[in-house]
Design a protein around this motif. Structure first.
Motif, short mmCIF file in Angstrom:
data_model
loop_
_atom_site.label_atom_id
_atom_site.label_comp_id
_atom_site.label_asym_id
_atom_site.label_seq_id
_atom_site.Cartn_x
_atom_site.Cartn_y
_atom_site.Cartn_z
N SER A 59 0.89 -1.26 0.08
CA SER A 59 0.00 -0.15 -0.03
C SER A 59 1.06 1.40 0.08
N ASN A 60 0.30 2.36 -0.37
CA ASN A 60 0.97 3.56 -0.42
C ASN A 60 1.08 4.29 0.86
N VAL A 61 0.29 3.80 1.72
CA VAL A 61 -0.15 4.36 3.19
C VAL A 61 -0.03 3.15 4.11
N VAL A 62 1.00 3.58 4.95
CA VAL A 62 1.30 2.41 6.01
C VAL A 62 1.06 3.17 7.48
N ILE A 63 0.11 2.53 8.28
CA ILE A 63 -0.03 2.93 9.73
C ILE A 63 0.76 2.22 10.76
N LEU A 64 1.67 2.76 11.07
CA LEU A 64 2.48 2.01 12.65
C LEU A 64 1.67 1.92 13.60
N GLY A 84 9.16 5.75 -0.50
CA GLY A 84 8.28 6.22 -1.11
C GLY A 84 6.92 5.99 -0.65
N LYS A 85 6.73 5.67 0.44
CA LYS A 85 5.46 5.57 1.22
C LYS A 85 5.13 6.71 2.14
N VAL A 86 3.92 6.60 2.49
CA VAL A 86 3.24 7.61 3.58
C VAL A 86 3.28 6.77 4.78
N VAL A 87 4.04 7.20 5.76
CA VAL A 87 4.21 6.42 6.97
C VAL A 87 3.43 7.10 8.05
N VAL A 88 2.52 6.56 8.81
CA VAL A 88 1.78 7.45 9.86
C VAL A 88 2.26 6.72 11.33
N ASP A 89 2.63 7.65 11.94
CA ASP A 89 3.08 7.03 13.57
C ASP A 89 2.20 7.69 14.19
N ILE A 90 1.20 6.72 14.79
CA ILE A 90 0.48 6.97 15.80
C ILE A 90 0.52 6.74 17.42
N SER A 91 1.97 6.70 17.75
CA SER A 91 2.35 6.49 19.04
C SER A 91 2.32 7.72 19.83
N GLU A 155 2.63 18.31 2.30
CA GLU A 155 1.21 18.58 2.01
C GLU A 155 0.35 17.43 1.55
N ALA A 156 1.06 16.91 0.35
CA ALA A 156 0.54 15.77 -0.12
C ALA A 156 0.23 14.68 0.77
N ALA A 157 1.19 14.00 1.47
CA ALA A 157 1.09 13.08 2.32
C ALA A 157 -0.18 13.55 3.44
N LYS A 158 -0.11 14.79 3.86
CA LYS A 158 -1.28 15.03 4.89
C LYS A 158 -2.56 14.77 4.15
N GLU A 159 -2.69 15.25 2.91
CA GLU A 159 -3.89 15.17 2.22
C GLU A 159 -4.49 13.82 2.02
N LYS A 160 -3.43 12.93 1.76
CA LYS A 160 -4.02 11.42 1.68
C LYS A 160 -4.49 11.03 3.03
N VAL A 161 -3.77 11.30 4.09
CA VAL A 161 -4.20 10.77 5.25
C VAL A 161 -5.49 11.67 5.57
#
Length: 213
Positions: A59-64, A84-91, A155-161
């Motif tokens: 996937s292009n978006v990966v949530i940790l 090249g991914k969008v990595v979401v840190d939720i910690s 900004e592009a990564a934030k827009e995807k999330v």
């Protein structure tokens, strides 16, 4: 439908996956614990699939969806798999033994540490650290949709999330660059400390951080 990878099979993985599936995203749970992962996927139903830790990220978006202390191990294990991914840190880097301090260095955040370890190979976004598992499963608190505060330098990564959050019935709030993750994490230290304080008997893990206007 967009597929999103979630690394982790715990309570936060369940909550986030529930909301994303409600938004008609396909979700792939990547985990180490075979039985826990299978149970989660079966309970989530259609749209959810699974893979073992170390499986290629598709996937292009990966949530940790892992604790702060486990992030480094995941990043090292995958190496260039995040490129090249969008990595979401939720910690939330909270010292859970005392509930009175963050475990990150002054002037930094868990999300910024993740970005440093990735060395610019992926765009890091802070999100979902201000939400709790039970409220994510339900999707609302006191009839109000959940706010998801988002920080990142792309900004592009934030827009995807943000698009994924909005499609899933929640309200994305862009707070600015990734350094604002420091404030988001510090604020959640306060929220968590209040919830475990016996003097505040009405505070619990079913609450939500919400901006009203």
């Amino acid at each position: 439908m967009t597929e999103i990878d979630i690394i982790g099979s715990g309570h936060m993985a369940r909550g986030i996956a529930t909301r994303l599936l409600a938004g008609r995203h396909d979700v792939r749970i990547i985990g180490r614990n075979d039985s826990q992962m299978r149970d989660l996927i079966e309970s989530l139903g259609p749209g959810a699939s699974g893979a073992y830790m170390g499986s290629p990220i598709t996937s292009n978006v990966v949530i940790l969806a892992v604790p702060h202390g486990a992030t480094r191990e995941v990043l090292l294990e995958y190496g260039d798999g995040f490129d090249g991914k969008v990595v979401v840190d939720i910690s939330n880097p909270v010292d859970y033994t005392t509930m009175d301090r963050l475990t990150t260095s002054p002037g930094s955040s868990a999300a910024e540490e993740t970005a440093t370890m990735l060395e610019g190979r992926a765009e890091v976004v802070k999100a979902f650290n201000t939400t709790f598992p039970k409220t994510l499963v339900v999707g609302t608190v006191a009839g109000q949709p959940l706010d998801v505060f988002i920080a990142g330098d792309s900004e592009a990564a934030k827009e995807k999330v943000s698009a994924a959050v909005a499609r899933s019935g929640m309200r994305p709030i862009d707070v600015g660059p990734l350094r604002w993750a420091r404030e988001l994490e510090a604020f959640m230290l306060l929220i968590m400390a209040l919830q475990v304080n016996p003097e505040h008997e009405h505070f619990n893990w079913d609450t939500a951080l919400k901006l009203l206007a």
